[in-house]
Design a protein around this motif. Structure first.
Motif, PDB file in Angstrom:
ATOM      1  N   LYS A   1       0.868  -1.178   0.000  1.00  0.00           N
ATOM      2  CA  LYS A   1       0.000   0.000   0.000  1.00  0.00           C
ATOM      3  C   LYS A   1       0.903   1.225   0.000  1.00  0.00           C
ATOM      4  O   LYS A   1       1.761   1.356   0.878  1.00  0.00           O
ATOM      5  CB  LYS A   1      -0.855   0.044   1.271  1.00  0.00           C
ATOM      6  N   ASP A   2       0.694   2.096  -0.956  1.00  0.00           N
ATOM      7  CA  ASP A   2       1.524   3.298  -1.024  1.00  0.00           C
ATOM      8  C   ASP A   2       0.787   4.334  -1.854  1.00  0.00           C
ATOM      9  O   ASP A   2       0.892   4.334  -3.073  1.00  0.00           O
ATOM     10  CB  ASP A   2       2.884   2.950  -1.643  1.00  0.00           C
ATOM     11  N   ASN A   3       0.040   5.184  -1.181  1.00  0.00           N
ATOM     12  CA  ASN A   3      -0.765   6.182  -1.894  1.00  0.00           C
ATOM     13  C   ASN A   3      -0.101   7.543  -1.844  1.00  0.00           C
ATOM     14  O   ASN A   3      -0.608   8.480  -1.230  1.00  0.00           O
ATOM     15  CB  ASN A   3      -2.180   6.220  -1.315  1.00  0.00           C
ATOM     16  N   THR A   4       1.048   7.641  -2.476  1.00  0.00           N
ATOM     17  CA  THR A   4       1.783   8.912  -2.457  1.00  0.00           C
ATOM     18  C   THR A   4       1.979   9.431  -3.874  1.00  0.00           C
ATOM     19  O   THR A   4       3.092   9.481  -4.394  1.00  0.00           O
ATOM     20  CB  THR A   4       3.157   8.735  -1.780  1.00  0.00           C
ATOM     21  N   GLY A   5       0.886   9.810  -4.484  1.00  0.00           N
ATOM     22  CA  GLY A   5       1.005  10.483  -5.775  1.00  0.00           C
ATOM     23  C   GLY A   5       0.638   9.614  -6.966  1.00  0.00           C
ATOM     24  O   GLY A   5       0.212   8.483  -6.810  1.00  0.00           O
TER      25      GLY A   5
ATOM     26  N   SER B   1       2.278   7.590   3.453  1.00  0.00           N
ATOM     27  CA  SER B   1       0.832   7.558   3.232  1.00  0.00           C
ATOM     28  C   SER B   1       0.464   6.241   2.581  1.00  0.00           C
ATOM     29  O   SER B   1       0.552   6.089   1.364  1.00  0.00           O
ATOM     30  CB  SER B   1       0.347   8.721   2.377  1.00  0.00           C
ATOM     31  N   ALA B   2       0.076   5.285   3.392  1.00  0.00           N
ATOM     32  CA  ALA B   2      -0.204   3.942   2.871  1.00  0.00           C
ATOM     33  C   ALA B   2      -1.521   3.898   2.142  1.00  0.00           C
ATOM     34  O   ALA B   2      -1.611   3.426   1.021  1.00  0.00           O
ATOM     35  CB  ALA B   2      -0.196   2.940   4.015  1.00  0.00           C
ATOM     36  N   GLU B   3      -2.567   4.420   2.803  1.00  0.00           N
ATOM     37  CA  GLU B   3      -3.885   4.267   2.184  1.00  0.00           C
ATOM     38  C   GLU B   3      -4.721   5.532   2.169  1.00  0.00           C
ATOM     39  O   GLU B   3      -5.739   5.566   1.504  1.00  0.00           O
ATOM     40  CB  GLU B   3      -4.668   3.118   2.853  1.00  0.00           C
ATOM     41  N   HIS B   4      -4.318   6.581   2.861  1.00  0.00           N
ATOM     42  CA  HIS B   4      -5.165   7.773   2.934  1.00  0.00           C
ATOM     43  C   HIS B   4      -4.908   8.767   1.810  1.00  0.00           C
ATOM     44  O   HIS B   4      -5.758   9.609   1.530  1.00  0.00           O
ATOM     45  CB  HIS B   4      -4.990   8.466   4.275  1.00  0.00           C
ATOM     46  N   GLY B   5      -3.741   8.684   1.179  1.00  0.00           N
ATOM     47  CA  GLY B   5      -3.417   9.641   0.124  1.00  0.00           C
ATOM     48  C   GLY B   5      -2.657  10.843   0.664  1.00  0.00           C
ATOM     49  O   GLY B   5      -2.275  10.889   1.844  1.00  0.00           O
TER      50      GLY B   5
ATOM     51  N   ASN C   1      -7.679   5.731  -4.079  1.00  0.00           N
ATOM     52  CA  ASN C   1      -7.245   4.323  -4.111  1.00  0.00           C
ATOM     53  C   ASN C   1      -7.380   3.712  -2.721  1.00  0.00           C
ATOM     54  O   ASN C   1      -6.401   3.194  -2.140  1.00  0.00           O
ATOM     55  CB  ASN C   1      -5.803   4.214  -4.625  1.00  0.00           C
ATOM     56  N   ALA C   2      -8.590   3.765  -2.194  1.00  0.00           N
ATOM     57  CA  ALA C   2      -8.825   3.360  -0.803  1.00  0.00           C
ATOM     58  C   ALA C   2      -8.410   1.913  -0.558  1.00  0.00           C
ATOM     59  O   ALA C   2      -8.464   1.072  -1.461  1.00  0.00           O
ATOM     60  CB  ALA C   2     -10.296   3.569  -0.454  1.00  0.00           C
ATOM     61  N   GLY C   3      -8.002   1.650   0.673  1.00  0.00           N
ATOM     62  CA  GLY C   3      -7.483   0.325   1.037  1.00  0.00           C
ATOM     63  C   GLY C   3      -8.449  -0.426   1.931  1.00  0.00           C
ATOM     64  O   GLY C   3      -9.414  -1.012   1.471  1.00  0.00           O
TER      65      GLY C   3
END
Lengths: 471, 471
Positions: A188-192, B425-429, B151-153
């Motif tokens: 999980k890596d939501n950085t951009g 930021s794993a899942e929150h953005g 891209n919610a986890g």
């Protein structure tokens, strides 16, 4: 943007940073492709040994406006690795970057360089009792970088996804030589923005992937394989649904085969044992990998009984040994070879919404019957809606007896695919073969945005010129 | 690029195409976010009823250089839906596009508009005996468009992937009003650059997703849940590995909980039953969904016995009923509420390579102990390497007793995450909260390419200004 050909003077500028052993002779293998449709050309072949060296080459090529063809195993079927005309390009082979950089069994991750052969990635995973599930017929020569660049599919997509879904992070070199360090092993890596998935499937037209962190899977506790005779493609789809109700993700592969393919096998590869005394009209191969506590053969038996009760299957064979599993798979895997020996007029790598498949097959049959005296072999990864829909000469005739048929057949098939909301390139990519199809069938806004992205990444248009987008 | 505020005159130009009912009053709910950290502002709220209407609004806003904030359920935790300053933007709410456009049970596909509430997507899938597996605490108000844009986890990523992996196709409106028609239901489609995944996770900064074709999963034949006391995070990881050896993809969720979280529950929500008489130091919740022929409680029993033999677990409870499964989950799901009632000094949504987690936790403990008198509650989606690593005041103290600590704690935690190759930021953005973190920790080439893509899609910078990238 006008490109210029590779020159000896240009190559000399690279020699300060690139060892002599990386300058390769231009062997015929670099300029051929598996189906022999095109003959490529190249002004030089360079095989760098690191991402830094790739960066040196691209930076120089970009400055000199020299086209660069990234080259993996050369197994692509759509001409993505073959530039037939234009200023002589530089062929950038990944063959010297074959390291498995690291394996993390406890994380189910493996980091491979782009030149690693797919089969070697399989072996490295097996060595730690894990599975790298993406597999294709060309696994012995395909390189992982090519698999990534074409988002390769294969027989296990149903369960494990395409190459895209099996990739956690990538390292890539952009056309101007900048290195994108995205070799993360994170789930999980939501950085951009998702640059990883932009480069995956871009067929080398936005940059060169040099390494990837790949997902491994636990090996299923037990595996099994069955062949079942089904009434129709619709029955096959219902059987798939039933199989997934019974076994969930345990269904690893669900392959459809047509009687024509079995007839081709009997005709061209008679040494292969026929699974059924009479070749059935439609047949599926089901492969399952189940958790502890379940017996795969028993689960397939139960599925067969349920299918029989629902009128979906009429006959079936469940492999009783690894040897038999291998034999069943052999039937499926030799169909492309039998096809090759027959010689197709036109081959199509298409996908459809699952529920559209029965209608599509019926309509396709009718249309092709109206066009000429053809034999049709429709087979493939039914679970993914991916059919290899191939058109052959009538028995006793040869493809050369059908001059001009290839284009009209292909157009008719792709038109029908488009009508059903399908794709004219399910798993092979666009290469140079299907650039026009994208222009004809693709969403115009998608095409505009693809061009905008190409310009943002590769303003000089040096990366794989003419592939994916018109140069 | 200078933006201008929304004006009544601008709104009037829209009234020819947008029905009056779509112009919404600026209610406080549009300007708040769940943790109350920021106060937003907006010059107008418009809730279109179709992609065409979204296109009208964006085209006009783009021409007038008016900022647009796409707004889903407003449940995001990083300020992506809140613009606190700058020229008053237009808030584009998807609340009137809530249709489930179609459900294809035989394909395991559902097509939803962006405004559909996640819970309603769950229900629509259940109505055809299928599962839409992505679930988060805010499912009752989060909208699917927001889930896609971030891209919610959530808890089922281990088995089913993030929202990205659950999406087949999208329809989106680009900042200049062009509509991208990519609402495919295909499992394999290699026809050009992956624009879908570029828009997913872009947090509304490249365009507005208006609908998506989502993957459904077959419902597992049987489900089970267990709580197991583990010695350490390392033992928890070994137990996860063991669980996957036994049950493969059958492991749906694997959640780590720390004794501090259980203490918080006892302190703030004493009506919840304690699972164990003494709160253990570390505990995991395991949720499984298995194929026919397997009894989930029995499989968990076998896993527990194997874990005991390997010295990984010391105590355990296996749910014997749906009611008990619910109670076990309640423990996990109420931890964030207990955290809220205690009041954190700093919260972190981080991910790490799985094998780095034990070391990270040890190092983090040591660093924070050296920084002050804190309580640490580290819990989360261990199977994804995703920890919610939250820092609280000592017992009897309040977060206001730690002035300035938030920034220093966050910096220390994120520095350590970065050192271990993890994500801040794993899942929150990123929203607006973590734009600086991206600049500090992100790969510089990634950041450059993100800016290039932003310019290609949104040259006037109207889309969610200041989110993801500095405006």
């Amino acid at each position: 943007m006008t490109l210029t050909p590779v020159t000896p003077a240009f190559l000399d500028t690279l020699r300060t940073d690139i060892p002599e052993r990386c300058f390769r002779p231009i062997e015929p293998r670099y300029l051929e492709e598996p189906r022999g449709h095109w003959q490529g050309q190249a002004g030089a072949v360079i095989a760098p040994e690191s991402a830094d060296q790739v960066a040196v080459v691209l930076r120089a090529a970009n400055a000199a406006r020299i086209g660069v063809i990234p080259y993996g195993g050369g197994t692509g079927l759509v001409g993505g690795q073959i530039m037939t005309d234009g200023p002589a390009p530089l062929l950038l082979s990944l063959e010297r970057m074959t390291a498995i950089r690291a394996v993390y069994p406890e994380e189910n991750v493996l980091v491979a360089e782009a030149g690693a052969i797919l089969q070697d990635v399989h072996s490295a995973a097996e060595a730690v009792d894990r599975l790298f599930p993406m597999t294709i017929a060309a696994k012995g020569s395909a390189r992982i970088g090519g698999c990534l660049s074409t988002n390769a599919g294969g027989v296990n997509v149903l369960r494990y996804g395409n190459t895209r879904e099996l990739t956690l992070g990538i390292e890539a070199v952009l056309p101007d030589g900048r290195i994108l360090n995205g070799l993360t092993r994170l789930r999980k890596d939501n950085t951009g923005y998702d640059l990883r998935d932009l480069l995956i499937g871009a067929e080398g037209s936005l940059g060169v992937i040099t390494a990837a962190a790949l997902k491994l899977a636990p090996r299923p506790a037990g595996e099994g394989t069955a062949l079942m005779v089904v009434e129709s493609p619709a029955a096959a789809l219902s059987l798939l649904s039933l199989a997934r109700d019974h076994m969930g993700e345990g269904v690893s592969a669900f392959e459809l085969m047509h009687g024509t393919g079995l007839d081709f096998l009997a005709e061209k590869l008679p040494q292969l044992r026929r699974p059924f005394p009479e070749n059935p009209h439609w047949m599926v191969l089901i492969d399952v990998g189940l958790a502890r506590g379940l017996d795969p053969a028993e689960a397939l038996e139960t599925l067969f009984a349920a299918g029989l009760e629902e009128g979906l299957v009429s006959d079936g064979l469940i492999a009783q040994s690894e040897q038999q599993r291998h034999e069943f798979w052999e039937v499926r895997e030799q169909i492309p070879e039998a096809n090759r020996l027959i010689g197709s007029i036109s081959s199509h790598d298409i996908s459809l919404p699952l529920s559209a498949i029965p209608d599509f097959i019926e309509r396709g049959d009718a249309i092709l019957q109206g066009m000429g005296d053809f034999r049709l072999n429709c087979f493939g990864h039914l679970g993914d809606g991916n059919l290899h829909y191939n058109v052959f000469p009538a028995k006793g005739r040869h493809k050369t007896d059908y001059p001009g048929a290839r284009d009209t057949v292909q157009r008719a098939v792709h038109d029908l695919v488009h009508e059903f909301g399908g794709s004219f390139s399910a798993e092979h990519g666009l290469g140079r073969l299907k650039v026009e199809d994208l222009e004809r069938y693709g969403d115009p806004v998608k095409l505009q945005m693809m061009r905008a992205i190409k310009t943002a990444f590769d303003p000089n248009g040096i990366m794989n010129p003419g592939a994916v987008l018109r140069a």
